[in-house]
Design a protein around this motif. Structure first.
Motif, PDB file in Angstrom:
ATOM      1  N   GLU A  51      12.143  -1.087   1.219  1.00 30.87           N
ATOM      2  CA  GLU A  51      12.408  -1.714  -0.077  1.00 30.87           C
ATOM      3  C   GLU A  51      11.198  -2.503  -0.565  1.00 30.87           C
ATOM      4  O   GLU A  51      10.849  -2.461  -1.749  1.00 30.87           O
ATOM      5  N   LYS A  52      10.543  -3.231   0.350  1.00 27.73           N
ATOM      6  CA  LYS A  52       9.357  -4.010  -0.018  1.00 27.73           C
ATOM      7  C   LYS A  52       8.244  -3.082  -0.500  1.00 27.73           C
ATOM      8  O   LYS A  52       7.558  -3.385  -1.488  1.00 27.73           O
ATOM      9  N   LEU A  53       8.070  -1.959   0.171  1.00 30.79           N
ATOM     10  CA  LEU A  53       7.051  -0.996  -0.257  1.00 30.79           C
ATOM     11  C   LEU A  53       7.376  -0.405  -1.621  1.00 30.79           C
ATOM     12  O   LEU A  53       6.491  -0.238  -2.469  1.00 30.79           O
ATOM     13  N   GLN A  54       8.642  -0.095  -1.851  1.00 31.72           N
ATOM     14  CA  GLN A  54       9.042   0.444  -3.152  1.00 31.72           C
ATOM     15  C   GLN A  54       8.817  -0.578  -4.258  1.00 31.72           C
ATOM     16  O   GLN A  54       8.359  -0.224  -5.351  1.00 31.72           O
ATOM     17  N   GLN A  55       9.123  -1.844  -3.980  1.00 35.15           N
ATOM     18  CA  GLN A  55       8.892  -2.897  -4.962  1.00 35.15           C
ATOM     19  C   GLN A  55       7.399  -3.020  -5.280  1.00 35.15           C
ATOM     20  O   GLN A  55       7.016  -3.177  -6.449  1.00 35.15           O
ATOM     21  N   ALA A  56       6.572  -2.950  -4.255  1.00 28.78           N
ATOM     22  CA  ALA A  56       5.127  -3.048  -4.463  1.00 28.78           C
ATOM     23  C   ALA A  56       4.620  -1.857  -5.280  1.00 28.78           C
ATOM     24  O   ALA A  56       3.804  -2.022  -6.188  1.00 28.78           O
ATOM     25  N   GLU A  57       5.132  -0.667  -4.975  1.00 29.14           N
ATOM     26  CA  GLU A  57       4.725   0.522  -5.726  1.00 29.14           C
ATOM     27  C   GLU A  57       5.134   0.412  -7.192  1.00 29.14           C
ATOM     28  O   GLU A  57       4.360   0.759  -8.091  1.00 29.14           O
ATOM     29  N   GLN A  58       6.336  -0.094  -7.449  1.00 32.17           N
ATOM     30  CA  GLN A  58       6.793  -0.271  -8.823  1.00 32.17           C
ATOM     31  C   GLN A  58       5.910  -1.266  -9.565  1.00 32.17           C
ATOM     32  O   GLN A  58       5.558  -1.047 -10.732  1.00 32.17           O
ATOM     33  N   LYS A  59       5.536  -2.335  -8.901  1.00 26.04           N
ATOM     34  CA  LYS A  59       4.691  -3.338  -9.532  1.00 26.04           C
ATOM     35  C   LYS A  59       3.312  -2.757  -9.866  1.00 26.04           C
ATOM     36  O   LYS A  59       2.786  -2.970 -10.955  1.00 26.04           O
ATOM     37  N   VAL A  60       2.756  -2.005  -8.921  1.00 26.62           N
ATOM     38  CA  VAL A  60       1.456  -1.380  -9.161  1.00 26.62           C
ATOM     39  C   VAL A  60       1.555  -0.406 -10.329  1.00 26.62           C
ATOM     40  O   VAL A  60       0.689  -0.380 -11.206  1.00 26.62           O
ATOM     41  N   THR A  61       2.623   0.382 -10.353  1.00 27.18           N
ATOM     42  CA  THR A  61       2.824   1.335 -11.447  1.00 27.18           C
ATOM     43  C   THR A  61       2.910   0.614 -12.790  1.00 27.18           C
ATOM     44  O   THR A  61       2.287   1.038 -13.769  1.00 27.18           O
ATOM     45  N   GLN A  62       3.652  -0.483 -12.834  1.00 25.25           N
ATOM     46  CA  GLN A  62       3.772  -1.252 -14.074  1.00 25.25           C
ATOM     47  C   GLN A  62       2.420  -1.801 -14.509  1.00 25.25           C
ATOM     48  O   GLN A  62       2.075  -1.748 -15.702  1.00 25.25           O
ATOM     49  N   LEU A  63       1.663  -2.318 -13.578  1.00 30.90           N
ATOM     50  CA  LEU A  63       0.355  -2.865 -13.911  1.00 30.90           C
ATOM     51  C   LEU A  63      -0.591  -1.780 -14.426  1.00 30.90           C
ATOM     52  O   LEU A  63      -1.343  -1.999 -15.384  1.00 30.90           O
ATOM     53  N   LEU A  64      -0.531  -0.616 -13.806  1.00 29.22           N
ATOM     54  CA  LEU A  64      -1.376   0.487 -14.259  1.00 29.22           C
ATOM     55  C   LEU A  64      -0.949   0.982 -15.635  1.00 29.22           C
ATOM     56  O   LEU A  64      -1.786   1.331 -16.466  1.00 29.22           O
ATOM     57  N   GLN A  65       0.345   1.000 -15.890  1.00 27.06           N
ATOM     58  CA  GLN A  65       0.832   1.433 -17.194  1.00 27.06           C
ATOM     59  C   GLN A  65       0.429   0.446 -18.281  1.00 27.06           C
ATOM     60  O   GLN A  65       0.128   0.849 -19.402  1.00 27.06           O
ATOM     61  N   GLN A  66       0.407  -0.834 -17.940  1.00 28.88           N
ATOM     62  CA  GLN A  66      -0.019  -1.841 -18.907  1.00 28.88           C
ATOM     63  C   GLN A  66      -1.486  -1.631 -19.276  1.00 28.88           C
ATOM     64  O   GLN A  66      -1.880  -1.824 -20.418  1.00 28.88           O
ATOM     65  N   ASN A  67      -2.265  -1.227 -18.304  1.00 26.56           N
ATOM     66  CA  ASN A  67      -3.683  -0.969 -18.539  1.00 26.56           C
ATOM     67  C   ASN A  67      -3.847   0.315 -19.350  1.00 26.56           C
ATOM     68  O   ASN A  67      -4.745   0.418 -20.167  1.00 26.56           O
ATOM     69  N   GLY A  68      -2.976   1.282 -19.085  1.00 25.75           N
ATOM     70  CA  GLY A  68      -2.950   2.506 -19.873  1.00 25.75           C
ATOM     71  C   GLY A  68      -3.970   3.559 -19.499  1.00 25.75           C
ATOM     72  O   GLY A  68      -3.946   4.659 -20.025  1.00 25.75           O
ATOM     73  N   THR A  69      -4.875   3.284 -18.586  1.00 27.60           N
ATOM     74  CA  THR A  69      -5.904   4.266 -18.283  1.00 27.60           C
ATOM     75  C   THR A  69      -5.832   4.797 -16.857  1.00 27.60           C
ATOM     76  O   THR A  69      -6.334   5.877 -16.583  1.00 27.60           O
ATOM     77  N   GLU A  70      -5.231   4.068 -15.983  1.00 29.80           N
ATOM     78  CA  GLU A  70      -5.199   4.457 -14.578  1.00 29.80           C
ATOM     79  C   GLU A  70      -3.939   5.251 -14.256  1.00 29.80           C
ATOM     80  O   GLU A  70      -2.914   5.098 -14.903  1.00 29.80           O
ATOM     81  N   GLN A  71      -4.030   6.086 -13.228  1.00 30.37           N
ATOM     82  CA  GLN A  71      -2.885   6.841 -12.752  1.00 30.37           C
ATOM     83  C   GLN A  71      -2.836   6.741 -11.238  1.00 30.37           C
ATOM     84  O   GLN A  71      -3.868   6.696 -10.578  1.00 30.37           O
ATOM     85  N   LEU A  72      -1.628   6.724 -10.709  1.00 28.92           N
ATOM     86  CA  LEU A  72      -1.461   6.757  -9.263  1.00 28.92           C
ATOM     87  C   LEU A  72      -1.602   8.194  -8.788  1.00 28.92           C
ATOM     88  O   LEU A  72      -1.100   9.117  -9.415  1.00 28.92           O
ATOM     89  N   VAL A  73      -2.277   8.370  -7.678  1.00 24.87           N
ATOM     90  CA  VAL A  73      -2.414   9.686  -7.070  1.00 24.87           C
ATOM     91  C   VAL A  73      -1.733   9.610  -5.716  1.00 24.87           C
ATOM     92  O   VAL A  73      -2.058   8.759  -4.886  1.00 24.87           O
ATOM     93  N   GLU A  74      -0.762  10.489  -5.503  1.00 22.33           N
ATOM     94  CA  GLU A  74      -0.015  10.453  -4.250  1.00 22.33           C
ATOM     95  C   GLU A  74      -0.894  10.934  -3.110  1.00 22.33           C
ATOM     96  O   GLU A  74      -1.612  11.933  -3.216  1.00 22.33           O
ATOM     97  N   MET A  75      -0.858  10.177  -2.013  1.00 16.57           N
ATOM     98  CA  MET A  75      -1.645  10.531  -0.835  1.00 16.57           C
ATOM     99  C   MET A  75      -0.944  11.655  -0.080  1.00 16.57           C
ATOM    100  O   MET A  75       0.273  11.686   0.027  1.00 16.57           O
ATOM    101  N   SER A  76      -1.746  12.566   0.456  1.00 12.80           N
ATOM    102  CA  SER A  76      -1.166  13.601   1.315  1.00 12.80           C
ATOM    103  C   SER A  76      -0.906  12.982   2.674  1.00 12.80           C
ATOM    104  O   SER A  76      -1.455  11.931   3.014  1.00 12.80           O
ATOM    105  N   LYS A  77      -0.100  13.624   3.479  1.00 13.20           N
ATOM    106  CA  LYS A  77       0.211  13.088   4.804  1.00 13.20           C
ATOM    107  C   LYS A  77      -1.028  12.971   5.657  1.00 13.20           C
ATOM    108  O   LYS A  77      -1.133  12.075   6.485  1.00 13.20           O
TER     109      LYS A  77
END
Length: 82
Positions: A51-77
Protein backbone atom coordinates in the motif's frame (compact mmCIF):
# COMPACT_ATOMS: atom_id res chain seq x y z
CA UNK A 1 -0.96 -4.76 15.32
CA UNK A 2 -3.76 -2.23 15.45
CA UNK A 3 -5.07 -0.32 12.44
CA UNK A 4 -3.52 2.95 13.70
CA UNK A 5 -0.14 1.25 14.13
CA UNK A 6 -0.39 0.00 10.56
CA UNK A 7 -1.04 3.43 9.09
CA UNK A 8 1.74 5.04 11.13
CA UNK A 9 4.29 2.38 10.17
CA UNK A 10 6.74 3.57 7.54
CA UNK A 11 7.61 1.47 4.52
CA UNK A 12 11.13 0.97 5.83
CA UNK A 13 9.92 -0.09 9.28
CA UNK A 14 7.43 -2.54 7.78
CA UNK A 15 10.13 -4.05 5.58
CA UNK A 16 12.53 -4.35 8.52
CA UNK A 17 9.90 -6.15 10.59
CA UNK A 18 9.04 -8.37 7.65
CA UNK A 19 12.70 -9.33 7.17
CA UNK A 20 12.97 -10.21 10.86
CA UNK A 21 9.89 -12.41 10.73
CA UNK A 22 11.04 -14.16 7.55
CA UNK A 23 14.38 -14.88 9.19
CA UNK A 24 12.65 -16.32 12.27
CA UNK A 25 10.40 -18.49 10.12
CA UNK A 26 13.29 -19.73 7.98
CA UNK A 27 15.07 -21.01 11.09
CA UNK A 28 12.17 -23.43 11.58
CA UNK A 29 12.45 -23.48 15.35
CA UNK A 30 9.15 -21.81 16.25
CA UNK A 31 6.23 -23.87 17.55
CA UNK A 32 3.45 -24.21 14.98
CA UNK A 33 1.05 -21.78 16.69
CA UNK A 34 3.73 -19.10 17.00
CA UNK A 35 4.86 -19.68 13.41
CA UNK A 36 1.28 -19.18 12.21
CA UNK A 37 1.01 -15.93 14.17
CA UNK A 38 4.29 -14.72 12.69
CA UNK A 39 3.10 -15.68 9.21
CA UNK A 40 -0.14 -13.74 9.71
CA UNK A 41 1.84 -10.71 10.88
CA UNK A 42 4.12 -11.04 7.84
CA UNK A 43 1.11 -11.00 5.51
CA UNK A 44 -0.15 -7.80 7.18
CA UNK A 45 3.27 -6.18 6.87
CA UNK A 46 3.49 -7.20 3.23
CA UNK A 47 0.13 -5.56 2.54
CA UNK A 48 1.20 -2.39 4.37
CA UNK A 49 4.39 -2.24 2.31
CA UNK A 50 2.49 -2.74 -0.92
CA UNK A 51 0.00 0.00 0.00
CA UNK A 52 2.84 2.41 0.85
CA UNK A 53 4.47 1.71 -2.51
CA UNK A 54 1.19 2.26 -4.35
CA UNK A 55 0.68 5.55 -2.52
CA UNK A 56 4.19 6.67 -3.46
CA UNK A 57 3.62 5.70 -7.09
CA UNK A 58 0.35 7.65 -7.17
CA UNK A 59 2.05 10.70 -5.73
CA UNK A 60 4.88 10.51 -8.27
CA UNK A 61 2.34 10.12 -11.07
CA UNK A 62 0.41 13.17 -9.86
CA UNK A 63 3.57 15.24 -9.64
CA UNK A 64 4.62 14.22 -13.13
CA UNK A 65 1.17 15.00 -14.51
CA UNK A 66 1.31 18.44 -12.93
CA UNK A 67 4.58 19.04 -14.73
CA UNK A 68 3.01 17.75 -17.93
CA UNK A 69 6.21 16.67 -19.65
CA UNK A 70 7.44 13.60 -17.84
CA UNK A 71 6.17 10.04 -18.14
CA UNK A 72 6.70 7.01 -15.95
CA UNK A 73 8.38 4.08 -17.65
CA UNK A 74 7.66 0.69 -16.14
CA UNK A 75 10.77 -1.25 -15.18
CA UNK A 76 11.19 -4.75 -16.52
CA UNK A 77 11.79 -7.52 -14.01
CA UNK A 78 15.43 -7.69 -15.07
CA UNK A 79 15.83 -4.05 -14.04
CA UNK A 80 14.14 -4.63 -10.66
CA UNK A 81 15.66 -3.93 -7.29
CA UNK A 82 18.37 -6.39 -6.44
Amino acid sequence: MSKSEQTELSFEAAMQQLETIVSELEQGELPLEQALQKFEQAIKLSRISQEKLQQAEQKVTQLLQQNGTEQLVEMSKSEGLE
